[in-house]
Design an enzyme around this catalytic site. Sequence first.
Site, mmCIF file in Angstrom:
data_model
loop_
_atom_site.group_PDB
_atom_site.id
_atom_site.type_symbol
_atom_site.label_atom_id
_atom_site.label_comp_id
_atom_site.label_asym_id
_atom_site.label_seq_id
_atom_site.Cartn_x
_atom_site.Cartn_y
_atom_site.Cartn_z
ATOM 1 N N ARG A 36 0.799 -1.217 0.000
ATOM 2 C CA ARG A 36 0.000 0.000 0.000
ATOM 3 C C ARG A 36 0.838 1.277 0.000
ATOM 4 O O ARG A 36 0.618 2.156 -0.829
ATOM 5 C CB ARG A 36 -0.921 0.016 1.227
ATOM 6 C CG ARG A 36 -1.901 1.180 1.228
ATOM 7 C CD ARG A 36 -2.776 1.172 2.465
ATOM 8 N NE ARG A 36 -3.497 -0.070 2.633
ATOM 9 C CZ ARG A 36 -4.268 -0.337 3.682
ATOM 10 N NH1 ARG A 36 -4.388 0.550 4.652
ATOM 11 N NH2 ARG A 36 -4.901 -1.488 3.773
ATOM 12 N N HIS A 82 -8.050 -4.230 -7.624
ATOM 13 C CA HIS A 82 -7.822 -3.499 -6.365
ATOM 14 C C HIS A 82 -9.081 -3.515 -5.513
ATOM 15 O O HIS A 82 -9.982 -2.692 -5.706
ATOM 16 C CB HIS A 82 -7.420 -2.054 -6.692
ATOM 17 C CG HIS A 82 -6.697 -1.356 -5.580
ATOM 18 N ND1 HIS A 82 -5.447 -1.737 -5.144
ATOM 19 C CD2 HIS A 82 -7.040 -0.283 -4.838
ATOM 20 C CE1 HIS A 82 -5.053 -0.927 -4.186
ATOM 21 N NE2 HIS A 82 -5.996 -0.036 -3.966
ATOM 22 N N TYR A 126 -18.054 12.612 -14.238
ATOM 23 C CA TYR A 126 -17.957 13.776 -15.104
ATOM 24 C C TYR A 126 -16.615 13.877 -15.830
ATOM 25 O O TYR A 126 -16.517 14.589 -16.826
ATOM 26 C CB TYR A 126 -18.160 15.061 -14.295
ATOM 27 C CG TYR A 126 -19.508 15.153 -13.635
ATOM 28 C CD1 TYR A 126 -20.680 15.115 -14.382
ATOM 29 C CD2 TYR A 126 -19.620 15.296 -12.250
ATOM 30 C CE1 TYR A 126 -21.919 15.201 -13.770
ATOM 31 C CE2 TYR A 126 -20.852 15.376 -11.628
ATOM 32 C CZ TYR A 126 -22.001 15.332 -12.395
ATOM 33 O OH TYR A 126 -23.219 15.413 -11.802
#
Length: 745
Positions: A36, A82, A126
Site C-alpha cells: 500500500r 484493487h 464527469y
Amino acid sequence: MTTTSAEEPPRIRDTWLADALSERYLAYALSTIMARSLPDVRDGLKPVHRRLLFAMRQLRLDPGSAYKKSARVVGDVMGKFHPHGDAAIYDAMVRLAQDFAVRYPLVDGQGNFGNVDGDNAAAMRYTEARLTEVARLLLDGIDEDAVDFRQTYDGEGEEPIVLPAAFPNLLANGAQGIAVGMATSIPPHNVDELCAALQHLIKHPNAADETLVDLVPGPDFPTGGTLVESRESVLEAYRTGRGSFRVRARWEVEPLKNGTWQIVVTEIPYQVQKSRLIERMAELLQNRKLALLGDIRDESAADIRLVLEPKSRNVDPDVLMESLFRQTDLESRISLNLNVLDKDNVPRVMSLREALQAFLDHRHEVLVRRTRHRLDKIAHRLEVLGGYLIAYLNLDEIIRIIREEDEPKAVMMRTFELTDVQAEAILNMRLRALRRLEEIEIRKEYEELSAERDDLTALLDDEGRRWRTVSQQLGELRRAFGKNTEIGRRRTEVGSAPSPVIVPTEALVEREPITVICSEKGWIRALKGHIGPDQEVKYKEGDGERFRLHAETTDKILVFATDGRFYTIGGDKLPSGRGHGEPIRLMIDLANDEDLVAIRPLRPGEKLLVASTEGRGFVVPADDVVAQTRAGKQILVLDGGAKAKVCVPAAGDTVAVVGSNRNLLIFDLADLPEMSRGKGVILQKYKSGGRLADALVFRAEEGLSWVREADGRRRTETELAPWRGKRAGAGRNPPNGFPRPPRFT
C-alpha cells in the site's frame, strides 16, 4: 435427511491475547508496508498506481486513443485488481493527472481534476482520462515477458508485479507514503538530469557521489520555485537517502509610478495550496504580524500571480521577502526519505546511487527478458517459414498428400521430416499464398529474421553491448524529455543557501508603545501605550505593583533573577493588559525558590552593573546577557548561599554601594572590571552577617540622589568626599535622612 457420522470438530486454539494481537498487527503492518504505502524502486509505483495504469492499458486508453469516463476506469480497477473503495482509487488517479502535483503526469485527464488552490476534482462520472506518453513508456514491453505476473485477488486474472519502466519514475515523479513504523518522502526530479546520471553510472560504475550530485543538483518541482539549500546539505541528503530541501517562492520587483513598487510572486513552493497560503498571510496581516506588508492580492489566472504591496516604498524588498519567508509558506522544507521496496520486496532506505543502480539493473533485466522473448518468437516464425520453403520445393507432392492421404499431417511429417508446427502451418496455408511472389517474400523474411536472431544472440552473449543498449535507450528518452522541450525544461531554479539578510524585529512585529507591569506575586502583562506612574492599575486581591517600565513591542525584555541568570521575553509575547496577566514563571524556567531582581528593556550598547548579596559584582554589556532559551543565561556566578541583588544601568563614572549595616561607600566605576560571566570582584566589605543592600551608578558632577525617609522628597548630595574610598572598603554612615532599610530608589 442425512447426517455425517463424524462431524469435523471446531478449530479452536488457545493462545495468549498479546501473542494474538502481535501476530495480527504484524500481518497488518507488513500488508501496509508492502502492498500500500511504499513504492517499488524499479518502477516507482505503489500497487494502486500500477493497477490503474495496467487497467487503462487493457481498456486501450493509449495516448492517441479517445478518452473514456473515469468511472469506467475506476470500476475496472476495483472489480479486477484493487479490492478497495472507489474513492481511494479515484483520488490516486486524480493525483496522477495533476500537473501541479506530479512532475510528469501519467494520466491525461479531461475535465475538472482540481487545481493548485486545493479545490477537489469533479466526480468520476464527469471526468474522462487516458494514458500519457510517460505511462506508455512505463508499460512498454509488458506483453513481451519483460516482467513477472501474479494472480489477482480473486484468482480470475493476472496482474504485473512490476512494470517494465522505460522511464525513471521513482525519482522523476517522487512518492509520498506513510506505512506502519516507517514512511517515504521522495521529491520529483528532472528526467534529463536523471538520464545523464544513469548514463554516467553505466560508464563509471564507481562514480563519486559528488559527480552524481553535479548531474542531479537537486529536486525539480512541478510548481517551480527556487531551491535554496547548500551543496553540502544536498550531497549529504543524496548520500544517505535522508535529508530535506529548502524551497522558496520565485518573485520579482515590479516598478510602479512615482518611485513605488510591488512584489509579484510567480511560483510557490511544492505542495503549498495557494488559497491556504493567501488565507494565512491575510490572517497575519490582520493580526499585525507583517509590519512591512501593506496588502496582498491574488491576480492569478492560468499562471500564479500574487501581488504584495509594501507598507512604504522605503522598505527594502529583500527584507520584506525575508520576513515573509520566515513567517509564511512562501518558504517550505521538503523532506527526503528514500525508503522504498527493493527487487526482493524488502523495505530499506537507499542513497541516490543505489536508487539509480536499481533502476539500471531492472532495465538490464527487462532488456534480457525481452530479447529472449523475441528470440523465441523468431525461432517459432523461422520454424514456420522453414516449413513453407519445404512446401514450395515440393509443392506437387504436398498437394497430392493433402488430397489423397487420410492423415496428411502425419504423412507430411514423415515424408519431409517436418515438425508438428511446420505441418500444421502448411495445412493452414491459403491457396493464394502459393504464388511465386509469396515464396520470394518468405525467403526474404527468413533471411531478415535469421540476421535478427544472430544479432540478438550476440547481444545476449555481450554484456557490454547490453549496457550500451540501455544507455542508448536513455539517450532516446533524453531527446524526448530533454531540457529543450516544454515538459522537460527545469522548472525549479537551483540556487545556493541564501546570504543572511538581517531582518530587524520591526519587520516581524508592529512597533507599538507598551507599559510592562509586574506584580509582587510575579504576574506580568503589557498595557498599551506609556502610562504614567500616577495612573492606577488594578491587581488581584492581596497583590500589588513591583515593576513598571516603558518599552516597545519590538523590545526584548530582560529579567534578572536571584539565581544570577538573565531571562529574555519578547515584548510582543507579553500577555495583554486587559486582565491580570500571566505568571512570569510560565514564560521562563525560574525555580520556585528564586525571585525577581530587576526587569528592564534591552538597550543595545548599554552596560549593566550586577552584584550579589555578598558584595561582589562587575559590569556586563547588555548585549551579552540576552538568553535564547527559557532556561536563561547564567551571568553572575553565586556560591555560599549568596543571591543576586542588584542590576542597574552602568551609566556614569561613579559607583555608590550601601550595605545592610547602612555603611555607604563611593568609588570610581573604572575600578570595576567588565566581564561576560563570573563572580566579580568585592565592591564592599562587611562584618559577619553583613549583606549588600543596594548599589547605584551615577555621574559625580551631578551628585548622589536618594529619597528622604522623613518627607519622601528627593535629596541630592554633591559633597561626596566623606564617603569616597577605594573599592572593597567598609564605608561609613550615610547622611542624615537616608532611608531604612538602606536603598537609593
